[in-house]
Design an enzyme around this catalytic site. Sequence first.
Site, short mmCIF file in Angstrom:
data_model
loop_
_atom_site.label_atom_id
_atom_site.label_comp_id
_atom_site.label_asym_id
_atom_site.label_seq_id
_atom_site.Cartn_x
_atom_site.Cartn_y
_atom_site.Cartn_z
N ILE A 101 1.12 -1.44 -0.06
CA ILE A 101 0.21 0.15 0.21
C ILE A 101 0.96 1.62 -0.22
O ILE A 101 0.74 2.20 -0.59
CB ILE A 101 -1.37 -0.18 1.33
CG1 ILE A 101 -1.75 -0.93 1.45
CG2 ILE A 101 -2.16 0.94 1.34
CD1 ILE A 101 -2.71 -1.82 2.52
N ASP A 136 10.61 2.26 7.64
CA ASP A 136 9.95 0.86 7.22
C ASP A 136 11.05 0.57 8.75
O ASP A 136 12.32 1.00 8.96
CB ASP A 136 9.66 0.24 6.44
CG ASP A 136 8.99 -0.46 6.13
OD1 ASP A 136 9.19 -1.54 7.24
OD2 ASP A 136 8.09 -0.68 5.43
N ALA A 190 -4.32 2.51 8.84
CA ALA A 190 -3.79 1.36 8.99
C ALA A 190 -4.94 0.61 9.64
O ALA A 190 -5.57 -0.26 9.99
CB ALA A 190 -2.46 1.62 9.58
N ARG A 191 -4.56 1.27 11.10
CA ARG A 191 -5.45 0.78 12.38
C ARG A 191 -5.17 1.93 13.65
O ARG A 191 -4.42 2.24 13.58
CB ARG A 191 -4.37 -0.82 13.25
CG ARG A 191 -4.81 -1.81 11.84
CD ARG A 191 -6.16 -2.51 12.46
NE ARG A 191 -6.46 -3.71 11.25
CZ ARG A 191 -6.50 -3.84 10.56
NH1 ARG A 191 -6.65 -2.98 9.21
NH2 ARG A 191 -6.20 -5.25 9.88
N ASP A 206 -9.68 6.67 9.20
CA ASP A 206 -10.70 5.86 8.56
C ASP A 206 -10.96 4.32 9.32
O ASP A 206 -11.62 3.43 8.72
CB ASP A 206 -10.43 4.67 6.94
CG ASP A 206 -11.51 3.40 6.14
OD1 ASP A 206 -12.34 4.94 6.15
OD2 ASP A 206 -10.66 2.96 5.69
N GLU A 236 -15.41 -0.96 16.45
CA GLU A 236 -16.52 -0.67 14.88
C GLU A 236 -17.66 -1.17 14.85
O GLU A 236 -17.53 -2.48 15.14
CB GLU A 236 -15.10 -1.14 13.70
CG GLU A 236 -14.15 -0.91 13.53
CD GLU A 236 -13.81 -0.41 12.32
OE1 GLU A 236 -13.65 -1.61 11.17
OE2 GLU A 236 -13.08 0.28 11.81
N HIS A 267 -14.14 2.73 7.66
CA HIS A 267 -13.19 1.56 7.41
C HIS A 267 -13.48 1.01 5.38
O HIS A 267 -13.89 0.40 5.66
CB HIS A 267 -13.24 0.54 8.01
CG HIS A 267 -12.29 -0.30 8.01
ND1 HIS A 267 -12.24 -1.25 8.96
CD2 HIS A 267 -11.12 -0.93 7.31
CE1 HIS A 267 -11.10 -2.04 9.14
NE2 HIS A 267 -10.69 -1.87 7.85
N ALA A 289 -10.89 0.34 1.29
CA ALA A 289 -10.78 -1.21 0.52
C ALA A 289 -11.76 -1.35 -0.18
O ALA A 289 -11.88 -2.48 -1.51
CB ALA A 289 -10.04 -1.66 0.87
#
Length: 312
Positions: A160, A179, A236-237, A261, A266, A285, A288
Site C-alpha cells: 500500500i 520502515d 492502517a489500524r 478510516d 467498529e 473503514h 478497500a
Amino acid sequence: MLEILLTEPIADAGMELLRAAAEVRVAGVTDPAALAAGPLATADALVVRSSPVTAAMLEAAPRLRVVGRHGAGLDGIDLAAAQRLGIPVVSTPGANAESVAEFVVLAALALARQLPGAVATLASGGFPAGRSLPSSVVATGLTGTMLAGRTLGLVGLGAIGRGVAARALGLGMTVLAFDVAAVVPPQGVRLVPLDELLRSADVVSLHVPQTPQTTGLIGAAALASMRPDALLVNTARAGVVDHAAVLAALGGGRLRGYAVDVFAPEPPSPDDPLLHHPRVLATPHMAAMTSDALDAMAVAVAQGVLDVLAKG
C-alpha cells in the site's frame, strides 16, 4: 463433504470458488462467543473479514484445518492459539493495495483542500448571498493548499505504501519513507528515520500493522514533532494513533487535519468526538471497499483456503 464457514458473505467471485469445492455456510454473526457456541463445531475452514478470531473459537472447532482472513491485517486473529493448534492462517496481502492507495490520496487531497468544511458550509447556507462563492471561500478560511511541491511521509513501505508513493510522485510531491524492515525503496522515494520523517512531512500516512511496537506510535510526542500545518492520514489500524492526542493537537493548533478510516471498536460510538470535529475526515473503514478490491480479496482468500484444504 468439506464444510466452509464464513462469518459474513464475500464477493460472488470467491463464493463461487468455495461452493465448487465444499458446502458453504454463512453464519451471519461475528461475535466470538456466538460462533464458539455452535457454528464452528463442524467447520473444516473458517473465513472472516475484519472480525476477531479468538482462541476459544479455534478450540471449539475440532475439525478446523485453516482460517482465511479476507484482508491483509492479522492483528484480530489469535495467531499463537492457531499455531498451538496447528491451524494455518491465510490472508490476502496486496489484493486491496491499489484501492487503499487511491483512497489515501483522496483523503489527503480532501484535507488539503478543506473539502469537508467547504461541503458542510455550502449545505448549511453558510456562504452569504451578494458575494461570489470564491470570495466567500477565502473569507471563511476555507482556502486550501496544493499537494504538488509538498512532502509526503510514509510510515510503512509495503504494497500500500508503495502504491501511495507512486501516486504522490505523479502529483509532484517529494516522498520520504520509514520502515522497520530492511526494504529497498522504489525510485524517487528516500528512506529516513521516523523522527526526520515526522519533522519534514506535510502529509504523514500510516501503513503499519498494529503490534505492541506500533500501538500508540503516533501519540503526543510524535504529534508535537510534526509540522503544525501537517496532515495525518490513518488507513492502517486505530490503535496506531492516540486519538485523544490527535484531538488535543487539533485543538491546540499543532495539526491541521486528520483523516481516519479505522476505529476501535467498529463501528465507533455516534458521539465519538472524531466524527464531529470540523478538521477530521472520518470514514467507515472503506478504503478497500471497491468492487475491484472486493473481488480480488474474495478470490485470493478462497483460493488460499482451498489450497490448504487440498493438502489433506
